[in-house]
Design an enzyme around this catalytic site. Structure first.
Site, PDB file in Angstrom:
ATOM      1  N   SER A 180       0.859  -1.195   0.000  1.00 22.58           N
ATOM      2  CA  SER A 180       0.000   0.000   0.000  1.00 22.58           C
ATOM      3  C   SER A 180       0.888   1.236   0.000  1.00 22.58           C
ATOM      4  CB  SER A 180      -0.875   0.013   1.257  1.00 22.58           C
ATOM      5  OG  SER A 180      -1.531   1.266   1.391  1.00 22.58           O
ATOM      6  N   TYR A 198      -1.867  -1.110  10.404  1.00 18.80           N
ATOM      7  CA  TYR A 198      -1.906  -1.326   8.951  1.00 18.80           C
ATOM      8  C   TYR A 198      -0.633  -0.806   8.286  1.00 18.80           C
ATOM      9  CZ  TYR A 198      -3.764  -1.244   4.146  1.00 18.80           C
ATOM     10  OH  TYR A 198      -3.958  -1.442   2.799  1.00 18.80           O
TER      11      TYR A 198
HETATM   12  N1  LIG Z   1      -8.747  -0.682  -1.861  1.00 20.59           N
HETATM   13  C1  LIG Z   1      -7.718   0.134  -1.679  1.00 20.59           C
HETATM   14  O1  LIG Z   1      -7.858   1.362  -1.862  1.00 20.59           O
HETATM   15  C2  LIG Z   1      -6.360  -0.397  -1.304  1.00 20.59           C
HETATM   16  C3  LIG Z   1      -5.295   0.528  -1.218  1.00 20.59           C
HETATM   17  C4  LIG Z   1      -4.027   0.058  -0.876  1.00 20.59           C
HETATM   18  C5  LIG Z   1      -3.820  -1.282  -0.643  1.00 20.59           C
HETATM   19  N2  LIG Z   1      -4.872  -2.168  -0.733  1.00 20.59           N
HETATM   20  C6  LIG Z   1      -4.567  -3.575  -0.469  1.00 20.59           C
HETATM   21  O2  LIG Z   1      -5.101  -4.362  -1.522  1.00 20.59           O
HETATM   22  C7  LIG Z   1      -5.568  -5.614  -1.007  1.00 20.59           C
HETATM   23  C8  LIG Z   1      -7.042  -5.808  -1.315  1.00 20.59           C
HETATM   24  O3  LIG Z   1      -7.777  -4.709  -0.798  1.00 20.59           O
HETATM   25  P1  LIG Z   1      -9.363  -4.603  -0.976  1.00 20.59           P
HETATM   26  O4  LIG Z   1      -9.694  -3.152  -0.910  1.00 20.59           O
HETATM   27  O5  LIG Z   1      -9.820  -5.406  -2.123  1.00 20.59           O
HETATM   28  O6  LIG Z   1      -9.842  -5.268   0.411  1.00 20.59           O
HETATM   29  P2  LIG Z   1     -11.203  -6.050   0.778  1.00 20.59           P
HETATM   30  O7  LIG Z   1     -11.381  -5.877   2.257  1.00 20.59           O
HETATM   31  O8  LIG Z   1     -12.303  -5.659  -0.120  1.00 20.59           O
HETATM   32  O9  LIG Z   1     -10.825  -7.579   0.468  1.00 20.59           O
HETATM   33  C9  LIG Z   1      -9.912  -8.272   1.265  1.00 20.59           C
HETATM   34  C10 LIG Z   1     -10.243  -9.755   1.189  1.00 20.59           C
HETATM   35  O10 LIG Z   1      -9.314 -10.450   2.045  1.00 20.59           O
HETATM   36  C11 LIG Z   1     -10.036 -11.398   2.805  1.00 20.59           C
HETATM   37  N3  LIG Z   1      -9.339 -11.703   4.047  1.00 20.59           N
HETATM   38  C12 LIG Z   1      -9.219 -10.914   5.145  1.00 20.59           C
HETATM   39  N4  LIG Z   1      -8.552 -11.548   6.107  1.00 20.59           N
HETATM   40  C13 LIG Z   1      -8.222 -12.774   5.621  1.00 20.59           C
HETATM   41  C14 LIG Z   1      -7.533 -13.902   6.138  1.00 20.59           C
HETATM   42  N5  LIG Z   1      -7.066 -13.902   7.404  1.00 20.59           N
HETATM   43  N6  LIG Z   1      -7.378 -14.997   5.361  1.00 20.59           N
HETATM   44  C15 LIG Z   1      -7.891 -15.008   4.106  1.00 20.59           C
HETATM   45  N7  LIG Z   1      -8.559 -13.992   3.551  1.00 20.59           N
HETATM   46  C16 LIG Z   1      -8.728 -12.877   4.307  1.00 20.59           C
HETATM   47  C17 LIG Z   1     -11.403 -10.759   3.042  1.00 20.59           C
HETATM   48  O11 LIG Z   1     -12.392 -11.742   3.373  1.00 20.59           O
HETATM   49  C18 LIG Z   1     -11.659 -10.068   1.713  1.00 20.59           C
HETATM   50  O12 LIG Z   1     -12.345 -10.907   0.805  1.00 20.59           O
HETATM   51  C19 LIG Z   1      -5.255  -5.593   0.479  1.00 20.59           C
HETATM   52  O13 LIG Z   1      -3.986  -6.174   0.701  1.00 20.59           O
HETATM   53  C20 LIG Z   1      -5.215  -4.106   0.797  1.00 20.59           C
HETATM   54  O14 LIG Z   1      -4.456  -3.831   1.952  1.00 20.59           O
HETATM   55  C21 LIG Z   1      -6.128  -1.742  -1.038  1.00 20.59           C
END
Ligand SMILES: NC(=O)c1ccc[n+]([C@@H]2O[C@H](COP(=O)([O-])OP(=O)(O)OC[C@H]3O[C@@H](n4cnc5c(N)ncnc54)[C@H](O)[C@@H]3O)[C@@H](O)[C@H]2O)c1
Length: 257
Positions: free
Chosen positions: A147, A160
């Site tokens: 991130s 985080y």
């Molecule tokens: N959306 C954003 O703006 C953004 C920005 C920077 C980084 N990210 C990173 O991108 C990735 C995806 O983000 P997102 O927005 O799609 O998140 P999200 O919360 O929509 O999806 C995350 C998924 O991970 C699963 N999960 C959580 N804990 C788990 C575990 N212990 N074991 C297995 N699965 C698990 C959840 O059930 C969910 O389906 C993450 O690593 C997040 O930190 C997202």
């Protein structure tokens, strides 16, 4: 070497494991890779939603439930993938407790801190550990979803931010340990609208949300998926240990008021 994908949805023989693929960015990555001809194994803590997502994605998608912070479940899950497909070419560590906000530092519990670190940082380590023997056999690749918060913060995001900063360090450590057979890179998304279509319709982003980005808009799951797919391709054969920021230029903008 140019790595032409089949592009027609047929199976290119390569198998990818994508964690946290029941929704959001992980689901977008799974869909993109399938469109490029990969066989994709989706995994998630949310078994009902993950199984449904795999069904919608079709024959080249398969789902197994897994808590990435539980080494027993990771080990069993990876063995299941090998049992089913006989090979593994790519690992995408996307699963995370993705809400960056914790309570104030004074009320932050050690239990919350430990769980965020276990899922967001311990998970990718466990997946890499158990997938490495199989990835090595086919010159595979790993992509970790970090991130821009690894380098910049809002208040009350300690757990985080630390987990994602650690993930960038884990990425270069793994690249050095697992090379030359396995390449390991990280993608750091900025603001990605990873919400379901129904949520996006109910609460649309504003013009201000979009316009503040040098690229003129908030990111999509496809923006991230395209970068992940390239890093997994043979075209990225000379690229390892690196971070790729996909944030519409936001972290390059001076924001002093
Ligand atoms: N959306 C954003 O703006 C953004 C920005 C920077 C980084 N990210 C990173 O991108 C990735 C995806 O983000 P997102 O927005 O799609 O998140 P999200 O919360 O929509 O999806 C995350 C998924 O991970 C699963 N999960 C959580 N804990 C788990 C575990 N212990 N074991 C297995 N699965 C698990 C959840 O059930 C969910 O389906 C993450 O690593 C997040 O930190 C997202």
């Amino acid at each position: 070497m140019i790595d032409w994908s089949t592009g027609d949805g047929s199976h290119n023989g390569r198998v990818a494991l994508v964690t946290g693929a029941a929704r959001g960015i992980g689901l977008g990555i799974a869909a993109w890779l399938i469109a490029e001809g990969w066989q994709v194994v989706l995994t998630d803590l949310d078994r009902a939603r993950g199984a449904k997502a795999a069904k919608v994605l079709g024959d080249n998608a398969w789902f197994i439930g897994m808590d990435v912070a539980d080494e027993g479940q990771v080990k069993t899950g990876v063995a299941e993938v090998l049992g089913q497909f006989g090979r593994l070419d790519a690992l995408v560590c996307n699963a995370a407790i993705a809400d960056p906000h914790n309570t104030t530092l004074e009320t932050l519990s050690l239990a919350h801190w430990n769980r965020v670190l276990a899922v967001n940082l311990g998970g990718p380590m466990l997946l890499a550990k158990h997938c490495a023997p199989y990835l090595r056999a086919h010159g595979g690749a790993i992509v970790n979803l970090a991130s821009t918060r690894a380098a910049q913060s809002e208040p009350d995001t300690e757990a985080y931010a630390a987990s994602k900063g650690g993930l960038l360090a884990l990425t270069h450590a793994l690249a050095v340990s697992l090379g030359p057979e396995i390449r390991v890179n990280a993608v750091s998304p900025g603001w990605i609208d990873a919400r379901d279509p129904s949520q996006r319709r109910a609460e649309p982003l504003t013009e201000t949300d979009h316009a503040q980005h040098p690229a003129g808009r908030v990111g999509t799951v496809e923006d991230v998926a395209a970068m992940v797919a390239w890093l997994l391709s043979r075209n990225a054969g000379f690229v390892t240990g690196q971070e790729f920021v996909v944030d519409g230029g936001m972290t390059k903008k001076m924001i002093y008021k």
